[in-house]
Motif scaffolding. Structure first.
Motif, PDB file in Angstrom:
ATOM      1  N   LYS A   1       0.842  -1.175   0.000  1.00 46.52           N
ATOM      2  CA  LYS A   1       0.000   0.000   0.000  1.00 46.52           C
ATOM      3  C   LYS A   1       0.885   1.235   0.000  1.00 46.52           C
ATOM      4  O   LYS A   1       1.772   1.391   0.854  1.00 46.52           O
ATOM      5  CB  LYS A   1      -0.913   0.019   1.210  1.00 46.52           C
ATOM      6  CG  LYS A   1      -1.994   1.063   1.107  1.00 46.52           C
ATOM      7  CD  LYS A   1      -3.116   0.803   2.086  1.00 46.52           C
ATOM      8  CE  LYS A   1      -4.252   1.785   1.853  1.00 46.52           C
ATOM      9  NZ  LYS A   1      -5.317   1.621   2.857  1.00 46.52           N
TER      10      LYS A   1
ATOM     11  N   THR B   1       0.409   5.274   0.063  1.00 52.51           N
ATOM     12  CA  THR B   1      -0.579   6.328   0.292  1.00 52.51           C
ATOM     13  C   THR B   1       0.067   7.695   0.101  1.00 52.51           C
ATOM     14  O   THR B   1       1.255   7.885   0.384  1.00 52.51           O
ATOM     15  CB  THR B   1      -1.178   6.229   1.698  1.00 52.51           C
ATOM     16  OG1 THR B   1      -0.104   6.289   2.662  1.00 52.51           O
ATOM     17  CG2 THR B   1      -1.926   4.922   1.898  1.00 52.51           C
TER      18      THR B   1
ATOM     19  N   VAL C   1       3.767   7.628   1.788  1.00 51.97           N
ATOM     20  CA  VAL C   1       4.126   6.606   2.762  1.00 51.97           C
ATOM     21  C   VAL C   1       3.844   5.233   2.171  1.00 51.97           C
ATOM     22  O   VAL C   1       2.781   5.020   1.583  1.00 51.97           O
ATOM     23  CB  VAL C   1       3.323   6.782   4.077  1.00 51.97           C
ATOM     24  CG1 VAL C   1       3.657   5.658   5.060  1.00 51.97           C
ATOM     25  CG2 VAL C   1       3.618   8.127   4.701  1.00 51.97           C
ATOM     26  N   GLN C   2       4.792   4.309   2.323  1.00 47.09           N
ATOM     27  CA  GLN C   2       4.588   2.926   1.886  1.00 47.09           C
ATOM     28  C   GLN C   2       4.774   1.992   3.072  1.00 47.09           C
ATOM     29  O   GLN C   2       5.578   2.259   3.973  1.00 47.09           O
ATOM     30  CB  GLN C   2       5.528   2.567   0.719  1.00 47.09           C
ATOM     31  CG  GLN C   2       6.991   2.884   0.954  1.00 47.09           C
ATOM     32  CD  GLN C   2       7.830   1.737   1.495  1.00 47.09           C
ATOM     33  OE1 GLN C   2       7.337   0.608   1.657  1.00 47.09           O
ATOM     34  NE2 GLN C   2       9.098   2.001   1.750  1.00 47.09           N
ATOM     35  N   ASP C   3       4.022   0.888   3.034  1.00 50.38           N
ATOM     36  CA  ASP C   3       3.969   0.015   4.206  1.00 50.38           C
ATOM     37  C   ASP C   3       4.641  -1.332   3.987  1.00 50.38           C
ATOM     38  O   ASP C   3       4.399  -2.271   4.746  1.00 50.38           O
ATOM     39  CB  ASP C   3       2.520  -0.161   4.665  1.00 50.38           C
ATOM     40  CG  ASP C   3       1.678  -0.926   3.644  1.00 50.38           C
ATOM     41  OD1 ASP C   3       0.485  -1.144   3.913  1.00 50.38           O
ATOM     42  OD2 ASP C   3       2.204  -1.294   2.572  1.00 50.38           O
TER      43      ASP C   3
ATOM     44  N   ASP D   1       8.112  -1.867   3.483  1.00 48.39           N
ATOM     45  CA  ASP D   1       9.538  -1.899   3.769  1.00 48.39           C
ATOM     46  C   ASP D   1      10.393  -1.861   2.492  1.00 48.39           C
ATOM     47  O   ASP D   1      11.470  -2.449   2.418  1.00 48.39           O
ATOM     48  CB  ASP D   1       9.891  -3.145   4.596  1.00 48.39           C
ATOM     49  CG  ASP D   1      11.181  -2.967   5.380  1.00 48.39           C
ATOM     50  OD1 ASP D   1      11.937  -3.950   5.540  1.00 48.39           O
ATOM     51  OD2 ASP D   1      11.448  -1.818   5.824  1.00 48.39           O
TER      52      ASP D   1
ATOM     53  N   GLU E   1      10.001   4.514   5.235  1.00 47.60           N
ATOM     54  CA  GLU E   1       8.654   4.401   4.705  1.00 47.60           C
ATOM     55  C   GLU E   1       8.103   5.712   4.125  1.00 47.60           C
ATOM     56  O   GLU E   1       7.048   5.713   3.525  1.00 47.60           O
ATOM     57  CB  GLU E   1       7.697   3.900   5.797  1.00 47.60           C
ATOM     58  CG  GLU E   1       7.453   4.874   6.940  1.00 47.60           C
ATOM     59  CD  GLU E   1       8.461   4.726   8.071  1.00 47.60           C
ATOM     60  OE1 GLU E   1       9.534   4.122   7.843  1.00 47.60           O
ATOM     61  OE2 GLU E   1       8.154   5.218   9.169  1.00 47.60           O
ATOM     62  N   ARG E   2       8.804   6.800   4.288  1.00 40.73           N
ATOM     63  CA  ARG E   2       8.243   8.101   3.923  1.00 40.73           C
ATOM     64  C   ARG E   2       9.169   8.854   2.961  1.00 40.73           C
ATOM     65  O   ARG E   2      10.377   8.957   3.202  1.00 40.73           O
ATOM     66  CB  ARG E   2       8.027   8.931   5.194  1.00 40.73           C
ATOM     67  CG  ARG E   2       7.302  10.241   4.993  1.00 40.73           C
ATOM     68  CD  ARG E   2       7.143  10.955   6.337  1.00 40.73           C
ATOM     69  NE  ARG E   2       6.331  10.178   7.269  1.00 40.73           N
ATOM     70  CZ  ARG E   2       5.019  10.264   7.368  1.00 40.73           C
ATOM     71  NH1 ARG E   2       4.354  11.123   6.606  1.00 40.73           N
ATOM     72  NH2 ARG E   2       4.363   9.526   8.246  1.00 40.73           N
TER      73      ARG E   2
END
Lengths: 113, 118
Positions: B3, B5, B24-26, B28, B72-73
């Motif tokens: 995901k 976002t 942001v990605q979840d 890794d 993640e950002r």
């Protein structure tokens, strides 16, 4: 650097017909060619890809062909359905640095019910 | 599922404003990207990052900067927005390229931020 040209920019087909989108690339060193589909309001999503050691790849109704000599590759969608309506992007890169995708300009496909 | 976002779907700013677009990605992922999408031009790479605090210019970095303080950002910054920066901005993430034990390097995209600069 790499340059990718994509045609046509828009394509309208009747449901059930086939659709073909073509791309050409300039850098003969490119060896990875993904296709992305972007539905309305969403980001592009990978639907199929091909590497330069393969001439054709199929996944159900979708197929991609690659002609390394002519430096062009194509996306074929058979038995089109309304949900295939979207914008399709081709891209090219080197496998060992494939974070650097060079995208084509996109094709808006409309499948008429 | 991966995901990705993005902080806003729509954003309206005025010329000269400083603009922050957040992604942001979840999953890794090491690699993160910022593209802009304009009709007839496809997706053009602005900047990418292959690790925390690392960044590389893409094809059209002028007028933009980026920040990656956490894995993640990935933030895109328009220091002084101009009308020619009106566009759809897409963030993406991926694992490292093949050669790092993976077969291919799919990029996962966020839904995009449509930025209008007045």
């Amino acid at each position: 650097g790499e340059n990718v040209e994509q045609h046509p920019s828009t394509l309208s087909v009747q449901e059930g017909d086939s659709a073909v989108i073509k791309c050409t690339y300039s850098d003969s060193a490119s060896n990875y060619f993904p296709w992305y589909k972007q539905e309305l309001g969403k980001g592009p999503q990978l639907i199929i890809d091909i590497r330069s050691n393969v001439g054709e790849k199929k996944d159900q109704r979708i197929a991609v062909t690659l002609n390394k000599t002519a430096k062009h590759f194509s996306l074929h969608i058979t038995e089109t359905q309304p949900e295939d309506s979207a914008v399709y992007f081709c891209a090219a890169s080197l496998m060992d640095s494939s974070y650097k995708l060079i995208f084509g300009s996109g094709t808006r496909l409309l499948v008429r019910p | 599922d991966v995901k990705v976002t993005q902080s806003s779907r729509y954003l309206v700013k005025r010329t000269g404003e400083k603009v922050f677009l957040e992604c942001v990605q979840d999953m890794d992922h090491e690699n993160m990207f910022w593209y802009r999408q304009d009709p007839g031009l496809g997706l053009r790479l602005i900047y990418f990052s292959y690790d925390v605090k690392m960044k590389e210019k893409g094809d059209i970095p002028e007028g933009y900067s980026v920040s990656r303080e956490k894995k993640e950002r990935f933030s895109l910054i328009l220091e002084s927005a101009s009308t020619n920066q009106t566009s759809m901005y897409l963030c993406a993430s991926s694992l490292p390229p093949p050669g790092h034990g993976r077969e291919y390097n799919e990029q996962f995209f966020g839904p995009g931020t449509r930025l209008t600069v007045l």
